[in-house]
Design an enzyme around this catalytic site. Structure first.
Site, PDB file in Angstrom:
ATOM      1  N   ASN A 127      -0.660   7.352   7.748  1.00 58.42           N
ATOM      2  CA  ASN A 127       0.075   7.018   8.972  1.00 58.42           C
ATOM      3  C   ASN A 127       1.409   6.343   8.661  1.00 58.42           C
ATOM      4  O   ASN A 127       2.177   6.032   9.567  1.00 58.42           O
ATOM      5  CB  ASN A 127      -0.768   6.157   9.923  1.00 58.42           C
ATOM      6  CG  ASN A 127      -1.240   4.862   9.290  1.00 58.42           C
ATOM      7  OD1 ASN A 127      -0.645   4.372   8.337  1.00 58.42           O
ATOM      8  ND2 ASN A 127      -2.329   4.315   9.808  1.00 58.42           N
ATOM      9  N   GLY A 129       4.414   5.497   5.029  1.00 56.12           N
ATOM     10  CA  GLY A 129       4.730   5.563   3.612  1.00 56.12           C
ATOM     11  C   GLY A 129       4.644   6.949   3.006  1.00 56.12           C
ATOM     12  O   GLY A 129       4.935   7.964   3.645  1.00 56.12           O
ATOM     13  N   ILE A 130       4.235   6.996   1.748  1.00 55.92           N
ATOM     14  CA  ILE A 130       4.174   8.257   1.004  1.00 55.92           C
ATOM     15  C   ILE A 130       3.167   9.210   1.627  1.00 55.92           C
ATOM     16  O   ILE A 130       3.398  10.421   1.690  1.00 55.92           O
ATOM     17  CB  ILE A 130       3.823   7.992  -0.476  1.00 55.92           C
ATOM     18  CG1 ILE A 130       4.905   7.133  -1.135  1.00 55.92           C
ATOM     19  CG2 ILE A 130       3.657   9.298  -1.238  1.00 55.92           C
ATOM     20  CD1 ILE A 130       4.551   6.653  -2.525  1.00 55.92           C
ATOM     21  N   GLY A 131       2.043   8.676   2.102  1.00 50.80           N
ATOM     22  CA  GLY A 131       1.038   9.526   2.735  1.00 50.80           C
ATOM     23  C   GLY A 131       1.568  10.202   3.981  1.00 50.80           C
ATOM     24  O   GLY A 131       1.300  11.397   4.222  1.00 50.80           O
ATOM     25  N   TYR A 285      -5.282  -4.122  -9.336  1.00 50.03           N
ATOM     26  CA  TYR A 285      -4.577  -2.888  -8.976  1.00 50.03           C
ATOM     27  C   TYR A 285      -4.506  -1.950 -10.179  1.00 50.03           C
ATOM     28  O   TYR A 285      -4.812  -0.752 -10.073  1.00 50.03           O
ATOM     29  CB  TYR A 285      -3.171  -3.214  -8.472  1.00 50.03           C
ATOM     30  CG  TYR A 285      -2.371  -2.000  -8.081  1.00 50.03           C
ATOM     31  CD1 TYR A 285      -2.569  -1.372  -6.851  1.00 50.03           C
ATOM     32  CD2 TYR A 285      -1.414  -1.460  -8.943  1.00 50.03           C
ATOM     33  CE1 TYR A 285      -1.842  -0.243  -6.491  1.00 50.03           C
ATOM     34  CE2 TYR A 285      -0.681  -0.339  -8.590  1.00 50.03           C
ATOM     35  CZ  TYR A 285      -0.900   0.264  -7.366  1.00 50.03           C
ATOM     36  OH  TYR A 285      -0.178   1.384  -7.008  1.00 50.03           O
TER      37      TYR A 285
END
Length: 420
Positions: A127, A129-131, A285
């Site tokens: 929903n 950014g990159i996505g 991360y």
């Protein structure tokens, strides 16, 4: 007509023409001698055409019975097969492909001429950014996209925005709730996909990720970054296996940060997630991104015989997205480097490339950066470590939600003590 990505050695000599047969084979004609041959006169290599016409083209037969090709947007016609512009060398080996794009390429450039109108993709974390850029780029080329996100309000707004920006058909864009901080939510999402979207998936893009959080735990009492970035995506992939078919692609969006992971004491502690006492948000991360690469390699071996291809990738360094929102210092750092990093279109390019590029048919178990494969870290290549990561992850899942739907993997990896 020659390949739009051709190098100088692929330029046709004077008098030669490239043509295509009805069944899609490429051949070459010398207008001086009327000689016909199946290999390129300069390189000596055979070429193959994409199975489908480029996006926006149709084929018809005119009154004289001749095959013609029509560009729908401009209504122009030609006798020349437009697929010739996208012909690629016939591969002698599955990994025999050249680099056509790089770090400056955009997702739109990757998808030039590709028709995704009969394809179905599930994307997590799309929903923003990159996505979001990945979903928008694929929707722009007719793809049926399932937005698997936690925030349904933001997802519906994203879908509306994509329809406005691309003229994509809104009926092709669906939303489904998937909260990666809950394994139960992941299971509900996966089991609902056939009823709300499609009974088969051509692509699964596991994109969602968290970065820079203070120590928190999910509803499953697992460290949040570990579960959201790795464990839930692994579980989702396993649950979606029945919807995957020969030729389907699963893409894990990892990071170059996987090279800085540390698994010190992880196996002796029987805990892939970091404890509160030892917690470092950056190391959590890094580790989660290593687990992404490892999971992709493990599943590539598991599913190779079925023709399901699984790869991982790095989208770009410090791309300015919402991933840095958890702490003002991270937001500032990402903002300062923004002029020197990839745009969202460039950051989505490698994901789109791995998910759609024709030359990657049959390619599995690789790690990509800047739209080409590269060697992973030594930890990612260690088969014993990979086995431990995969089996311990499975045990985490089973301890929280049971082994239903993934029993065969539990039997293989949890019961056995050493790799077969």
């Amino acid at each position: 007509m020659h390949n739009i990505d051709s190098d100088s050695d692929e330029e046709l000599p004077q008098g030669w023409e490239e043509r295509a047969t009805e069944d899609g084979s490429v051949y070459y004609v010398n207008s001086f001698t009327n000689k016909i041959q199946w290999v390129h006169p300069q390189t000596g290599r055979k070429k193959v055409l994409p199975k489908d016409l480029p996006f926006g083209w149709t084929k018809s037969v005119n009154e004289e019975g001749e095959t013609i090709f029509i560009q729908k947007e401009t209504n122009t016609t030609t006798y020349l097969d437009p697929r010739l512009a996208f012909a690629v060398d016939e591969k002698e080996h599955v990994h025999d492909f050249r680099q056509r794009f790089d770090g400056s390429s955009t997702a739109y450039q990757i998808l030039h001429g590709i028709d995704l109108s009969m394809k179905y993709v599930l994307i997590t974390g799309c929903n923003a950014g990159i996505g979001y850029e990945t979903a928008k780029s694929m929707a722009r080329h007719g793809c049926n996209v399932l937005f698997a996100n936690r925030n349904m309000e933001a997802t519906n707004e994203a879908i509306k925005q994509i329809v406005q920006e691309t003229n994509a058909c809104e009926d092709n864009l669906k939303a489904i709730h998937c909260d990666l901080s809950s394994l139960e939510s992941v299971k509900k999402c996966a089991l609902a996909v056939p009823t709300v979207f499609a009974k088969n998936l051509d692509m699964v893009i596991l994109n969602a990720g968290l970065f820079g959080l203070p120590y928190t735990e999910t509803t499953d009492q697992l460290e949040t970054i570990y579960q959201v970035n790795h464990l839930s995506h692994m579980y989702l992939a396993l649950l979606l296996e029945p919807l995957l078919k020969k030729g389907s692609r699963v893409v894990f969006v990892s990071s170059e940060s996987h090279r800085y992971a540390s698994l010190q004491n992880r196996f002796s502690m029987q805990n892939l997630a970091m404890t509160k006492e030892e917690y470092s948000s950056m190391m959590s991360y890094n580790n989660s991104k290593l687990y992404n690469v490892i999971t992709a390699k493990m599943l590539s071996e598991e599913w190779k015989s079925k023709g399901i291809y699984v790869n991982s990738l790095h989208p770009g360094n410090m791309v300015y997205t919402n991933i840095s929102k958890s702490w003002w210092l991270y937001r500032l750092a990402f903002l300062l480097v923004r002029p020197f990093t990839k745009s969202l279109q460039q950051a989505a390019a490698t994901t789109v490339y791995v998910a759609t590029a024709a030359e990657l048919d049959g390619v599995t178990g690789l790690y990509f950066n800047n739209c080409f494969y590269c060697e992973e870290s030594a930890l990612a290549r260690d088969k014993e470590i990979a086995y431990e990561v995969f089996s311990m992850s499975l045990k985490n899942i089973v301890d929280k939600v049971g082994s239903e739907h993934i029993q065969k993997y539990c039997d293989k990896y949890i019961e056995k003590k050493t790799p077969s």
